[in-house]
Design an enzyme around this catalytic site. Structure first.
Site, short mmCIF file in Angstrom:
data_model
loop_
_atom_site.label_atom_id
_atom_site.label_comp_id
_atom_site.label_asym_id
_atom_site.label_seq_id
_atom_site.Cartn_x
_atom_site.Cartn_y
_atom_site.Cartn_z
N ASP A 180 -17.33 7.02 -1.96
CA ASP A 180 -16.12 6.85 -1.16
C ASP A 180 -15.86 8.19 -0.47
O ASP A 180 -16.51 9.20 -0.79
CB ASP A 180 -14.95 6.45 -2.09
CG ASP A 180 -13.64 6.16 -1.35
OD1 ASP A 180 -13.66 6.04 -0.11
OD2 ASP A 180 -12.60 6.06 -2.03
N CYS B 56 -16.52 1.60 0.06
CA CYS B 56 -15.37 0.74 0.38
C CYS B 56 -15.01 0.79 1.87
O CYS B 56 -14.33 -0.11 2.36
CB CYS B 56 -14.17 1.14 -0.46
SG CYS B 56 -13.69 2.86 -0.24
N GLN C 178 -10.09 -3.86 -3.83
CA GLN C 178 -11.39 -3.37 -3.42
C GLN C 178 -12.42 -3.57 -4.53
O GLN C 178 -13.49 -4.13 -4.31
CB GLN C 178 -11.27 -1.86 -3.10
CG GLN C 178 -12.56 -1.24 -2.65
CD GLN C 178 -13.00 -1.75 -1.28
OE1 GLN C 178 -12.23 -1.69 -0.35
NE2 GLN C 178 -14.22 -2.23 -1.17
N HIS D 283 -7.18 1.00 -6.60
CA HIS D 283 -7.51 0.13 -5.47
C HIS D 283 -8.18 -1.14 -6.02
O HIS D 283 -9.38 -1.37 -5.79
CB HIS D 283 -8.42 0.88 -4.49
CG HIS D 283 -8.48 0.28 -3.12
ND1 HIS D 283 -7.74 -0.83 -2.75
CD2 HIS D 283 -9.21 0.61 -2.02
CE1 HIS D 283 -8.01 -1.14 -1.49
NE2 HIS D 283 -8.89 -0.28 -1.03
N ARG E 184 0.89 -1.18 0.00
CA ARG E 184 0.00 0.00 0.00
C ARG E 184 0.91 1.21 0.00
O ARG E 184 1.61 1.47 0.98
CB ARG E 184 -0.92 -0.02 1.22
CG ARG E 184 -1.69 1.25 1.40
CD ARG E 184 -2.81 1.14 2.41
NE ARG E 184 -3.95 0.46 1.86
CZ ARG E 184 -5.19 0.52 2.35
NH1 ARG E 184 -5.45 1.23 3.43
NH2 ARG E 184 -6.19 -0.13 1.77
N ARG F 52 -13.91 -8.88 0.94
CA ARG F 52 -12.50 -8.56 0.69
C ARG F 52 -11.66 -9.80 0.95
O ARG F 52 -10.73 -10.12 0.22
CB ARG F 52 -12.02 -7.42 1.60
CG ARG F 52 -12.60 -6.05 1.32
CD ARG F 52 -12.10 -5.46 0.02
NE ARG F 52 -10.64 -5.31 -0.02
CZ ARG F 52 -9.96 -4.30 0.53
NH1 ARG F 52 -10.60 -3.33 1.12
NH2 ARG F 52 -8.64 -4.24 0.43
N1 CP Z 1 -11.46 -0.30 2.09
C1 CP Z 1 -10.19 -0.40 2.52
O1 CP Z 1 -9.24 -0.64 1.76
O2 CP Z 1 -10.06 -0.27 3.87
P1 CP Z 1 -8.70 -0.06 4.68
O3 CP Z 1 -8.14 1.27 4.26
O4 CP Z 1 -9.10 -0.11 6.12
O5 CP Z 1 -7.75 -1.18 4.32
N1 NVA Z 2 -10.04 6.64 -1.47
C1 NVA Z 2 -9.72 6.18 -0.14
C2 NVA Z 2 -9.90 4.71 -0.03
C3 NVA Z 2 -9.62 4.13 1.32
C4 NVA Z 2 -9.80 2.65 1.36
C5 NVA Z 2 -8.29 6.58 0.20
O1 NVA Z 2 -7.41 6.45 -0.66
O2 NVA Z 2 -8.06 7.03 1.33
#
Ligand code: CP
Ligand code: NVA
Length: 315
Positions: free
Chosen positions: A231, A271, A140, A137, A110, A299
Site C-alpha cells: 500500500d 488497494c 478493502q 480498512h 470514512r 470492492r
Molecule cells: N482502495 C480505496 O479505498 O480506494 P479509495 O481511497 O479511492 O476509496
Molecule cells: N492506507 C491508505 C489507503 C487508501 C485506500 C490511506 O489511508 O490513505
C-alpha cells in the site's frame, strides 16, 4: 433475490473484521460471488432504502462502489462531503446519528479518527459501515480476500505477505487472516510495524483459528507466499511526513526480484491508489501477476454483500 431470508450479521455495524466470525466472512464471500454471477437477482433488495456516505477524506473506489452498488440493488445513495467540516464539528456525532436514523437506513463513513466512526455507530440505531479510518480498512480487506479466494480457487492454506507500512489496510488484512485461519507475514521497517494492539488481538484469534501471523523487518521473509501486498507509504493525513517516509521505506519497494523471491506464481496486490516507482515498480503492478483491478472490481461485490447482510437483512 434468492428466496432464503437474508441472515443479518451478529453485529449491527461493519466496523472491523475482528467483529465477524469466520462463518460470517464465508457468508459475505458467498453472497458477493452470487451477486457477481447474477446481479439482477438482487436488484430490489435495497428498494426504498437510503444509504448516506459521510467522507472526511478523498475517495474513488469506496465512494463509487457504494454508490453504484446501492443503485444496483434499487436503493438511493446520498454523498456528504466532510472534507472541510469534519464529523462532530458542526454538531455532535450523537445528534448526527439520531437525525440520520430518522430518514436513512445505513451509513458508510470514512473518517480520520477511528473513534468518530465507533461513536457514530454507538449513537445511531442504523448500521454503520467503515469506509476507512486511520486505523482500519475492513471493506478493502474483505474484497481482497474474496479476490484471492477467486484467484486461487480457495483460501485453504493461503499465504499472504504484506510489505511496507503497518497501516489501516495492513491492520484489516491481519484481522482478516486471523479470522480465516491463514498465514500473513508483515514485513515493515522498524517503527512502522502494525499496531501491537492489532497484532495481539489477532494472535488471540489465531490461537482458535490456526492462523499464522509473523511481523518482521527482514525482507528475506517474503519467500514462499501466494501473494505480495503493498500500500502507499504515505496514507491520507500523513502528507507532512512524505519526504521522511519515502526515504525510510525505499528498500521495501516491491519489484520483480521481490516477486520472484516470493514465489514464481505469486500474485501482486494493492488497494490503490498506487504510486509507481515508490512502493511498487510499474513492471510489477502492470504485469500479469497483478490483481489490482480485480481487487477494485470486487470492492463492489464485497460491499454489496455487506449492505445485504446489514441494511437489507434488517428489513
Ligand atoms: N482502495 C480505496 O479505498 O480506494 P479509495 O481511497 O479511492 O476509496
Ligand atoms: N492506507 C491508505 C489507503 C487508501 C485506500 C490511506 O489511508 O490513505
Amino acid at each position: 433475490m434468492p428466496n432464503l431470508a437474508i441472515q443479518p450479521l451478529a453485529h449491527k455495524d461493519f466496523l472491523t473484521l475482528a467483529q465477524l466470525t469466520r462463518a460470517e466472512m464465508e457468508m459475505l464471500f458467498d453472497t458477493a460471488a452470487s451477486f457477481k454471477a447474477d446481479p439482477s437477482a438482487w436488484k430490489d433488495v435495497l428498494r426504498n432504502k437510503v444509504i448516506v456516505l459521510l467522507f472526511e477524506k478523498s475517495s474513488l473506489r469506496t465512494r463509487i462502489t457504494f454508490e453504484v452498488g446501492t443503485a444496483q440493488m434499487g436503493g438511493t445513495a446520498i454523498f456528504m462531503d466532510h472534507q472541510k467540516v469534519k464529523l462532530g464539528e458542526r454538531e455532535s456525532l450523537r445528534d448526527y446519528g439520531k437525525n440520520l436514523e430518522c430518514w436513512t437506513h445505513g451509513i458508510v463513513a470514512r473518517t480520520y479518527k477511528h473513534r468518530s466512526l465507533t461513536l457514530l455507530a454507538q449513537e445511531t440505531s442504523i448500521p454503520v459501515i467503515n469506509g476507512l479510518t486511520d486505523f482500519l480498512h475492513p471493506c478493502q480487506a474483505l474484497a481482497d480476500y474474496f479476490t484471492l479466494r477467486e484467484a486461487r480457487g480457495s483460501l485453504e492454506g493461503a499465504r499472504i505477505c504484506y510489505v511496507g507500512d503497518g497501516n489501516n489496510t495492513c491492520h484489516s488484512l491481519i484481522f482478516g487472516a486471523a479470522k480465516l485461519g491463514i498465514q500473513i507475514t508483515v514485513v515493515a521497517p522498524e517503527g512502522f510495524e502494525p499496531s501491537s494492539r492489532v497484532v495481539n488481538e489477532a494472535m488471540e484469534i489465531a490461537r482458535e483459528t490456526g492462523a499464522k501471523i509473523r511481523i518482521t523487518d527482514d525482507l528475506e521473509a517474503v519467500k514462499g507466499h501466494d501473494a505480495v501486498y503493498t500500500d502507499t507509504w504515505v496514507s491520507m493525513g500523513q502528507e507532512a511526513e512524505a519526504e521522511e517516509r519515502l526515504a525510510i521505506f525505499s528498500e521495501y519497494q516491491v519489484d520483480d526480484e521481490m516477486m520472484e523471491q516470493a514465489g514464481k506464481d505469486a500474485y501482486f496486490m494493492h488497494c490503490l491508489p498506487a504510486h509507481r516507482g515508490a512502493e511498487v515498480t510499474p513492471e510489477v503492478i502492470d504485469s500479469g501477476r497483478s490483481l489490482v483491478y480485480r481487487q477494485a472490481q470486487n470492492r463492489l461485490f464485497a460491499q454489496n454483500a455487506i449492505l445485504i447482510h446489514t441494511v437489507a437483512a434488517r428489513g
